[in-house]
Scaffold this active site. Structure first.
Site, mmCIF file in Angstrom:
data_model
loop_
_atom_site.group_PDB
_atom_site.id
_atom_site.type_symbol
_atom_site.label_atom_id
_atom_site.label_comp_id
_atom_site.label_asym_id
_atom_site.label_seq_id
_atom_site.Cartn_x
_atom_site.Cartn_y
_atom_site.Cartn_z
ATOM 1 N N LYS A 116 164.061 126.196 -32.486
ATOM 2 C CA LYS A 116 164.091 126.367 -33.939
ATOM 3 C C LYS A 116 164.742 127.710 -34.330
ATOM 4 C CE LYS A 116 161.666 122.632 -35.086
ATOM 5 N NZ LYS A 116 161.461 121.955 -33.802
HETATM 6 C C1 LIG Z 1 161.379 120.807 -33.291
HETATM 7 C C2 LIG Z 1 161.387 120.624 -31.847
HETATM 8 C C3 LIG Z 1 161.972 119.492 -31.257
HETATM 9 C C4 LIG Z 1 162.508 118.333 -32.042
HETATM 10 O O1 LIG Z 1 163.609 118.549 -32.813
HETATM 11 P P1 LIG Z 1 163.968 117.550 -34.005
HETATM 12 O O2 LIG Z 1 165.123 118.168 -34.619
HETATM 13 O O3 LIG Z 1 162.778 117.504 -34.911
HETATM 14 O O4 LIG Z 1 164.227 116.220 -33.397
HETATM 15 C C5 LIG Z 1 161.986 119.405 -29.887
HETATM 16 N N1 LIG Z 1 161.424 120.360 -29.126
HETATM 17 C C6 LIG Z 1 160.873 121.453 -29.656
HETATM 18 C C7 LIG Z 1 160.249 122.454 -28.753
HETATM 19 C C8 LIG Z 1 160.832 121.635 -31.029
HETATM 20 O O5 LIG Z 1 160.260 122.723 -31.548
#
Ligand SMILES: *Cc1c(COP(=O)(O)O)cnc(C)c1O
Length: 487
Positions: A116
């Site tokens: 993120k």
């Molecule tokens: C948010 C997140 C995801 C998923 O990503 P999306 O864009 O919601 O599909 C996968 N792994 C981690 C560790 C995340 O924080």
């Protein structure tokens, strides 16, 4: 002029700044660029040796007019956003010696140790740039399944232009993730622990939607969001596909496959847009955990919202893959009317049955699967035993999927698995996977250790009355801080 529209169609056109600051168009759709820029193989070749932030500058310049963000400012915002990363390469790679053809892109070296951070720092710094230029302030509200909240609060902390409220479902995120939010002492950061959520962060997303629907509140607070509804997040996430591709292939033009742990489909949406722009992607291997709405939808052509099953890879415990609608817009020839119909059906009934033709279009170039908890833990153990490399539970989901399909994909073609979090955010799972009562050194991180020795600062409420108490609290705090714009 690069303009943005809603994926639900209509005539409302805005510039990049408005699309990012608003977060969501007035019709409740998702902002998309009117045209996706196209990239030739020659252009890709010319980017082959760029470092990550320079490549980001090139890719983002295709989506942002210079009159909206001048070149020098875009460069400065990018530098500032990635200065906080712990690794000098920002996004390094690892090849699994025990699994030929399978490689890992480590997207977790940002300040809060998840993927993120890759887009969040940039988007929040961009907000700050726009707000200061306008002389305005803003309140950001996000719901988190564990990683969005830490990334958003870290990115916003200490910025006078922004207050940030991060709502999280108690019991659905780890203590380490919680502390990343609750040990930030800056007075513009407000974490809210919500007790008793039946469906985790999906419940809180619904609350955020209702905050935005309250026009008086939205206007008074200049409320916006930095979840993956925000176009800025998706745009920034296209970059790591270009970067991963250019770092992995010998010859530009070869196909590369990506294995991605999928939640709200934000990361995958970015990947599919990169492919639509001309990136030579073979297959996307979509890896769900036991919350397998996406896998099922790709296999049978029916979206069905389901109750959440808490899994070790908790950040992808999501049953509303909101960014799927963005992808669908582009691959159905930008048919906003159709997308609008499907989105409204999904929101009102939790179910959409796609016609055969649409199903055939959207599953093209995808392999999908759902990885069990047992297999997730086994994969962590297997890779650690084999080569001392410690996967977090989300990376384990993508690696498990890659290992299942490595023999099915084209001979000689490689798979790049996206590793989306650092294992130190999930110590209990790591211990369970390794059958040990102590986390190995690879599973520790100094920033996580440091947060253990600080008191927590947090608001708390219960799911049963959050629809009253959260907006009321946000209002009270804003009034105290004289942040109410119209009041
Ligand atoms: C948010 C997140 C995801 C998923 O990503 P999306 O864009 O919601 O599909 C996968 N792994 C981690 C560790 C995340 O924080």
């Amino acid at each position: 002029m690069i303009e943005y529209v809603s994926n639900k169609g209509g005539h409302h056109r805005v510039d990049f700044e408005t699309a990012v600051l608003n977060g969501r168009p007035p019709d409740g759709g998702l902002y998309v660029p009117i045209d996706l820029p196209q990239i030739s193989l020659d252009q890709l070749r010319s980017w082959k040796h760029l470092k990550y932030t320079d490549l980001a500058y090139e890719v983002l310049s295709l989506f942002i007019d210079r009159s909206v963000v001048p070149s020098e400012d875009l460069k400065t915002i990018l530098e500032k956003s990635f200065d906080t990363f712990f690794h000098f390469e920002k996004i390094p790679f690892h090849s699994l010696s025990s699994c030929p053809g399978v490689h890992i892109q480590e997207l977790f070296h940002g300040p809060t140790l998840s993927f993120k951070d890759v887009a969040m720092g940039f988007v929040v710094n961009l907000f700050d740039f726009f707000l200061r230029r306008k002389g305005k302030t803003m309140t950001i509200a996000v719901a988190t399944s564990g990683d969005t909240g830490p990334a958003a609060t870290f990115a916003a902390k200490g910025k006078p232009s922004i207050d940030v409220w991060a709502l999280y479902p108690e019991g659905f995120i780890t203590e380490e993730q919680e502390r990343q939010m609750t040990t930030i002492m800056d007075d513009n950061v407000f974490p809210v622990r919500v007790l008793g959520c039946p469906n985790g962060s999906d419940d809180l997303d619904e609350l955020i939607t209702s905050l935005f629907a309250d026009k008086a509140l939205k206007d008074a607070l200049n409320l916006s969001s930095v979840n993956s509804l925000n176009w800025g997040r998706i745009m920034m996430q296209t970059v790591h596909y270009f970067y991963g591709y250019l770092q992995m292939v010998d010859e530009v033009g070869e196909l590369l496959n990506f294995a991605v742990p999928a939640g709200a489909f934000g990361n995958l949406c970015a990947g599919t847009l990169a492919r639509e722009m001309g990136l030579p992607v073979g297959k996307f291997i979509l890896a769900n955990n036991q919350n397998s709405c996406l896998d099922r939808m790709f296999r049978v052509g029916i979206y069905q919202k389901e109750d959440i099953i808490p899994c070790p890879s908790s950040a992808i415990d999501i049953s509303i893959p909101i960014n799927f609608w963005r992808y669908l817009y582009f691959i159905t020839g930008k048919d906003g009317e159709k997308v609008k119909g499907w989105m409204e059906e999904a929101e009102s009934t939790g179910r959409v049955v796609f016609d055969k033709e649409t199903h055939n279009i959207f599953r093209r170039g995808f392999i999908t699967t759902s990885i069990s908890d047992e297999k997730t833990l086994d994969t962590i153990q297997q890779i650690y035993r084999a080569e001392g490399y410690l996967l977090d539970p989300h990376a384990a989901v993508s690696v498990a999927a890659a290992l299942d399909f490595v023999k099915d994909i084209e001979k000689g073609s490689q798979i790049l698995c996206l590793a989306t979090a650092h294992p130190s955010k999930f110590p209990e799972i790591i211990c369970r996977a390794l059958g040990s009562d102590k986390v190995p050194p690879e599973g520790m991180h100094p920033s996580i250790e440091a947060a253990k020795n600080i008191c927590q600062k947090v608001y708390e409420c219960h799911y049963a009355n959050m629809h009253d108490s959260i907006p009321e609290t946000i209002k009270m705090v804003a009034q105290k801080k004289h942040k109410f714009i119209n009041a």
